[in-house]
Scaffold this active site. Structure first.
Site, PDB file in Angstrom:
ATOM      1  N   CYS A  57     -35.358  -9.416  35.454  1.00 40.51           N
ATOM      2  CA  CYS A  57     -36.266  -9.669  36.562  1.00 40.51           C
ATOM      3  C   CYS A  57     -35.416  -9.732  37.830  1.00 40.51           C
ATOM      4  O   CYS A  57     -34.331 -10.309  37.827  1.00 40.51           O
ATOM      5  CB  CYS A  57     -36.986 -10.994  36.349  1.00 40.51           C
ATOM      6  SG  CYS A  57     -37.775 -11.628  37.840  1.00 40.51           S
TER       7      CYS A  57
ATOM      8  N   ASP B 142       0.822  -1.202   0.000  1.00 41.31           N
ATOM      9  CA  ASP B 142       0.000   0.000   0.000  1.00 41.31           C
ATOM     10  C   ASP B 142       0.861   1.259   0.000  1.00 41.31           C
ATOM     11  O   ASP B 142       0.536   2.246  -0.654  1.00 41.31           O
ATOM     12  CB  ASP B 142      -0.905   0.024   1.245  1.00 41.31           C
ATOM     13  CG  ASP B 142      -2.019  -1.005   1.143  1.00 41.31           C
ATOM     14  OD1 ASP B 142      -2.066  -1.720   0.109  1.00 41.31           O
ATOM     15  OD2 ASP B 142      -2.821  -1.102   2.095  1.00 41.31           O
TER      16      ASP B 142
ATOM     17  N   LYS C 107     -27.310 -18.563 -18.020  1.00 44.72           N
ATOM     18  CA  LYS C 107     -27.303 -17.980 -19.366  1.00 44.72           C
ATOM     19  C   LYS C 107     -26.777 -19.018 -20.343  1.00 44.72           C
ATOM     20  O   LYS C 107     -25.735 -19.641 -20.073  1.00 44.72           O
ATOM     21  CB  LYS C 107     -26.387 -16.750 -19.417  1.00 44.72           C
ATOM     22  CG  LYS C 107     -26.784 -15.667 -18.445  1.00 44.72           C
ATOM     23  CD  LYS C 107     -25.783 -14.528 -18.392  1.00 44.72           C
ATOM     24  CE  LYS C 107     -26.160 -13.611 -17.231  1.00 44.72           C
ATOM     25  NZ  LYS C 107     -25.205 -12.523 -17.027  1.00 44.72           N
TER      26      LYS C 107
ATOM     27  N   LYS D  70     -26.756 -14.117  -8.523  1.00 48.46           N
ATOM     28  CA  LYS D  70     -27.531 -12.922  -8.869  1.00 48.46           C
ATOM     29  C   LYS D  70     -27.357 -11.918  -7.740  1.00 48.46           C
ATOM     30  O   LYS D  70     -27.868 -12.096  -6.636  1.00 48.46           O
ATOM     31  CB  LYS D  70     -29.006 -13.259  -9.053  1.00 48.46           C
ATOM     32  CG  LYS D  70     -29.814 -12.048  -9.490  1.00 48.46           C
ATOM     33  CD  LYS D  70     -31.206 -12.411  -9.927  1.00 48.46           C
ATOM     34  CE  LYS D  70     -31.919 -11.200 -10.499  1.00 48.46           C
ATOM     35  NZ  LYS D  70     -32.026 -10.095  -9.537  1.00 48.46           N
TER      36      LYS D  70
ATOM     37  N   GLU E 239     -23.977 -17.885 -12.607  1.00 51.87           N
ATOM     38  CA  GLU E 239     -23.334 -16.971 -11.661  1.00 51.87           C
ATOM     39  C   GLU E 239     -24.339 -16.504 -10.617  1.00 51.87           C
ATOM     40  O   GLU E 239     -25.546 -16.632 -10.814  1.00 51.87           O
ATOM     41  CB  GLU E 239     -22.733 -15.773 -12.404  1.00 51.87           C
ATOM     42  CG  GLU E 239     -23.773 -14.903 -13.083  1.00 51.87           C
ATOM     43  CD  GLU E 239     -23.135 -13.861 -13.997  1.00 51.87           C
ATOM     44  OE1 GLU E 239     -22.126 -14.175 -14.639  1.00 51.87           O
ATOM     45  OE2 GLU E 239     -23.670 -12.747 -14.058  1.00 51.87           O
TER      46      GLU E 239
ATOM     47  N   ASP F 235       0.866   4.262  -2.591  1.00 53.99           N
ATOM     48  CA  ASP F 235       0.632   5.650  -2.177  1.00 53.99           C
ATOM     49  C   ASP F 235       1.707   6.587  -2.714  1.00 53.99           C
ATOM     50  O   ASP F 235       1.426   7.714  -3.103  1.00 53.99           O
ATOM     51  CB  ASP F 235       0.577   5.756  -0.642  1.00 53.99           C
ATOM     52  CG  ASP F 235      -0.700   5.156  -0.087  1.00 53.99           C
ATOM     53  OD1 ASP F 235      -1.652   4.986  -0.874  1.00 53.99           O
ATOM     54  OD2 ASP F 235      -0.739   4.842   1.120  1.00 53.99           O
TER      55      ASP F 235
ATOM     56  N   CYS G  56     -42.020  -8.347  36.325  1.00 54.77           N
ATOM     57  CA  CYS G  56     -41.762  -9.575  35.581  1.00 54.77           C
ATOM     58  C   CYS G  56     -43.074 -10.259  35.210  1.00 54.77           C
ATOM     59  O   CYS G  56     -43.910 -10.487  36.091  1.00 54.77           O
ATOM     60  CB  CYS G  56     -40.887 -10.498  36.422  1.00 54.77           C
ATOM     61  SG  CYS G  56     -40.690 -12.134  35.715  1.00 54.77           S
TER      62      CYS G  56
HETATM   63  O1  D41 Z   1     -26.299 -10.290 -10.756  1.00 48.44           O
HETATM   64  C1  D41 Z   1     -27.239  -9.811 -11.401  1.00 48.44           C
HETATM   65  N1  D41 Z   1     -28.125  -9.047 -10.770  1.00 48.44           N
HETATM   66  C2  D41 Z   1     -27.390 -10.074 -12.835  1.00 48.44           C
HETATM   67  C3  D41 Z   1     -28.317  -9.367 -13.556  1.00 48.44           C
HETATM   68  C4  D41 Z   1     -26.570 -11.015 -13.487  1.00 48.44           C
HETATM   69  N2  D41 Z   1     -25.635 -11.720 -12.807  1.00 48.44           N
HETATM   70  N3  D41 Z   1     -26.726 -11.241 -14.803  1.00 48.44           N
HETATM   71  C5  D41 Z   1     -27.635 -10.545 -15.527  1.00 48.44           C
HETATM   72  N4  D41 Z   1     -27.731 -10.789 -16.844  1.00 48.44           N
HETATM   73  C6  D41 Z   1     -28.600 -10.140 -17.584  1.00 48.44           C
HETATM   74  C7  D41 Z   1     -28.663 -10.443 -19.044  1.00 48.44           C
HETATM   75  C8  D41 Z   1     -28.834 -11.913 -19.257  1.00 48.44           C
HETATM   76  C9  D41 Z   1     -29.810  -9.721 -19.686  1.00 48.44           C
HETATM   77  C10 D41 Z   1     -27.381  -9.993 -19.657  1.00 48.44           C
HETATM   78  C11 D41 Z   1     -28.476  -9.571 -14.924  1.00 48.44           C
HETATM   79  C12 D41 Z   1     -29.383  -8.895 -15.755  1.00 48.44           C
HETATM   80  N5  D41 Z   1     -29.428  -9.201 -17.084  1.00 48.44           N
HETATM   81  C13 D41 Z   1     -30.301  -7.864 -15.297  1.00 48.44           C
HETATM   82  N6  D41 Z   1     -30.208  -7.150 -14.204  1.00 48.44           N
HETATM   83  C14 D41 Z   1     -31.230  -6.314 -14.133  1.00 48.44           C
HETATM   84  C15 D41 Z   1     -32.019  -6.501 -15.210  1.00 48.44           C
HETATM   85  C16 D41 Z   1     -31.433  -7.471 -15.954  1.00 48.44           C
END
Ligand code: D41
Length: 673
Positions: free
Chosen positions: A428, A35, A292, A117, A115, A39, A410
């Site tokens: 109490c 670090d 996906k 969300k 992955e 810096d 109590c």
């Molecule tokens: O992590 C997410 N919130 C996330 C959102 C993700 N991991 N992948 C996403 N992939 C898409 C597409 C398939 C349309 C590329 C998304 C979203 N869309 C998404 N987030 C909000 C609306 C759509």
């Protein structure tokens, strides 16, 4: 004097180096330099830019935080719309999604990029010639808000891409989040400042990004993960989503390290369960996983319905937050006498189970939430933790319900409750009498340092209370051999032993008796001090807070606990019963402070004592006015050395502190050696 050209070169070199180290640090999570070295580079660049302001460019790593607040956000048009994502809430819905996709593609198995969300805000970042030029929120998918100045303050978002093979125009899509640690810290500081806390990390991230003053955004712990692309010009990108994402990483963008490629829908469902197990250990909140179709050619074949791709779906976890109503607030009394308010809820399905109770912890929490009976609230159940109330939906409050206060008595035994300074919990005070605390109190009463009733262990106390043979400690002394023999696994001989032990325990000391009462905040040492000072139980019971506070080492909190305890009629009744059962102790000679022979002397005990335990020695020394400390210092007067002494004996020698053997101690205490 370096030439202007040399300065320009040095500045360019510094920016490259700093960008590279940002990439190692934020994107690869694998820094190459310390670090302080980092810096130094940054400071050199800052100094040069200050001397030569004409050389400052907007993509310089020093230019993250602009200083002028905006009036409002401008619009951003997404030339390629930001799609929405369909949801699946069950395995069946995921199986349906996969079946439809396979039928359209005419294949048996689809490979999916999968992955977590993230629960944040979708954002689109536009890079031109490798420089971040615009950042827009998703908005309705076609029009969002221009939050470029705010996004520039997020360290995980590069102002300039790394490498050379990036397209001239590159739109990166991803999620801006606040991780849990950052969220907790932010809320803690807001609490300390008396500001309103954020309800969850998502709201905190959204609130932070929608600040007109980028300096505020800069102070918030935001980060970013990319998961896709928008507009891209004149570039040959890989033919799989997973490979495109890796490409983004090579250009300096952060991608989710939990992302994988799996085969078929079974692979998706396995991944779902894997992440679900891992969820609590992740640094940030997620609300599901995204599947996906990995091959871009297959994505194109599948196309869209309305605004959602047919090639992607979000598989959501059961909601962790739901709304419901508070039907009542009850107060539970725990084994230690602590009162815990519990909200009784209209049952609601949240986090995968039906929840009808949520803890409200203590009065401070009730005040913080301002929760009242009848309120509509947001309930949260995450992982296996107890359901919590996140917030009250004030707009739904009907009428003017009363504020909730933990009762002054109590709910189990009717004794007064007390809340001491510096303690969040209310207790109490009906210790000896309160049914909720009965077992714990009796266990304490019988324990070795208290009445020392041999053979009366925890299991037996529980049996006695469960069988209603004992309600308070005094009942112990009324037990008969027949009653004891009626208990499970109790032989005649053991019953006799216990009765003998009970009888023996009647011959006790005032200090032990006071300690055995289990008064809050009165431990062994305090009990000794009290016995020493007041000399009799009557005198102690008659003492008011003022006279208690006059005793050395007794402060207002302990004094209050003692007075409250003896003010409970139930406690007095139990004490009377105990005395009537024949408990007695030798008179204590009251010594005023100046009569105590070891007053002002500090002792340290080390090694094993053979004639008495360390606790006994400590108690005896304290009874003569000495202080017993755990560590040797220059202030120590004597170190008592038993067998196998440790480093404390050496330390004593080193400091020239007087050393006593065990027999010298015994003489000092007036016992024959
Ligand atoms: O992590 C997410 N919130 C996330 C959102 C993700 N991991 N992948 C996403 N992939 C898409 C597409 C398939 C349309 C590329 C998304 C979203 N869309 C998404 N987030 C909000 C609306 C759509």
């Amino acid at each position: 004097m370096p030439s202007h050209e040399q300065i320009r070169d040095r500045i360019a070199q510094l920016r490259d180096e700093i960008n590279y180290h940002n990439y190692r640090y934020y994107i690869l999570d694998d820094p190459e330099i310390s670090d302080s070295e980092y810096d130094r580079l940054l400071r050199e660049l800052q100094d040069l830019e200050q001397q030569y302001p004409e050389l400052i460019t907007p993509d310089s790593p020093t230019q993250r935080v602009g200083a002028t607040p905006l009036e409002s956000f401008a619009e951003v048009k997404h030339r390629i719309p930001m799609l929405s994502l369909g949801n699946a809430f069950s395995d069946e819905e995921v199986l349906d999604f996969d079946r439809r996709a396979r039928e359209r593609l005419g294949v048996d198995v689809i490979e999916y990029a999968v992955e977590p969300k993230l629960d944040g805000l979708a954002i689109s970042l536009r890079y031109e010639e490798g420089v971040l030029v615009q950042a827009g929120t998703r908005g309705d998918g076609t029009t969002g808000e221009d939050v470029t100045l705010n996004v520039r303050t997020i360290e995980t978002i590069p102002l300039r891409l790394v490498g050379h093979d990036y397209p001239t125009v590159l739109e990166v899509r991803g999620e801006i989040i606040m991780d849990r640690a950052g969220f907790e810290k932010l809320n803690q500081s807001r609490r300390e400042q008396g500001e309103k806390e954020f309800v969850n990390p998502r709201n905190a991230a959204a609130g932070s990004l929608r600040q007109l003053d980028p300096r505020i955004t800069a102070s918030r712990p935001l980060s970013f993960f990319s998961y896709g692309i928008g507009e891209v010009t004149e570039a040959r990108l890989p033919d799989r989503h997973s490979a495109i994402i890796k490409k983004l990483q090579s250009w300096g963008l952060r991608i989710n390290p939990e992302s994988r490629v799996v085969k078929g829908v079974q692979g998706c469902l396995e991944y779902y369960r894997w992440i679900q197990d891992k969820r609590a250990a992740l640094a940030y909140e997620i609300d599901g996983v995204v599947y996906k179709v990995d091959k871009i050619a297959q994505q194109e074949q599948l196309g869209f319905v309305a605004r959602a791709p047919r090639w992607a779906i979000a598989h959501k976890f059961p909601a962790q937050e739901e709304m419901t109503e508070i039907e009542a607030i009850d107060v539970q009394v725990g084994r230690t006498g602590a009162l815990t308010p519990v909200a009784r809820l209209k049952p609601v399905f949240v986090g995968g189970v039906t929840v009808s109770n949520a803890t409200l912890h203590n009065q401070d929490e009730i005040n913080r939430l301002d929760v009242r009976v009848g309120d509509t609230v947001i309930v949260r159940r995450a992982g296996d933790v107890i359901p919590q109330i996140v917030s009250v939906v004030k707009s739904r409050r009907k009428g003017r319900p009363r504020k909730f206060k933990i009762p002054a008595h109590c709910p189990v035994c009717g004794s007064a409750t007390e809340r001491l300074e510096g303690d969040a919990k209310t207790f109490c005070t009906g210790g000896l009498f309160c049914e909720a605390q009965r077992k714990e109190m009796i266990k304490h009463f019988a324990s070795r340092r208290a009445m020392d009733i041999e053979g009366l262990g925890d299991k037996l106390v529980e049996q006695l209370v469960d069988n209603k043979l004992v309600n308070d400690p005094a009942d112990l002394y009324a037990l008969t051999e027949a009653q004891l023999c009626g208990l499970e696994r109790m032989a005649e001989k053991s019953a006799q032993n216990i009765l003998a032990a009970l009888d023996k325990s009647k011959d006790t000391s005032l200090a032990r008796f006071i300690y055995a009462l289990g008064i809050h905040n009165v431990g062994e040492t305090t009990a000794q001090t009290l016995a020493q000072h007041f000399g009799s139980l009557d005198a102690l019971m008659a003492a008011d807070e003022e006279s208690l506070q006059a005793v050395p080492d007794i402060g207002p909190i302990v004094a209050r606990s003692i007075v409250t305890f003896f003010a409970q009629p139930h406690n007095r009744e139990v004490i009377e019963k105990l005395l009537a059962a024949g408990l007695h102790w030798p008179d204590v000679e009251v010594k005023s402070a100046h009569e105590l022979p070891l007053k002002g002397k500090t002792f340290v005990l080390t090694g094993t004592l053979t004639r008495m335990t360390r606790n006994e020695a400590k108690a005896a020394l304290q009874a003569l006015g000495a202080k017993v400390s755990g560590s040797v210092s220059k202030k120590t007067d004597y170190v008592v050395v038993g067998e196998n002494p440790g480093s404390k004996a050496a330390k004593a020698e080193q400091l020239g502190v007087e050393v006593l053997t065990e027999s010298m101690l015994a003489q000092l205490l007036g016992k024959s050696a």
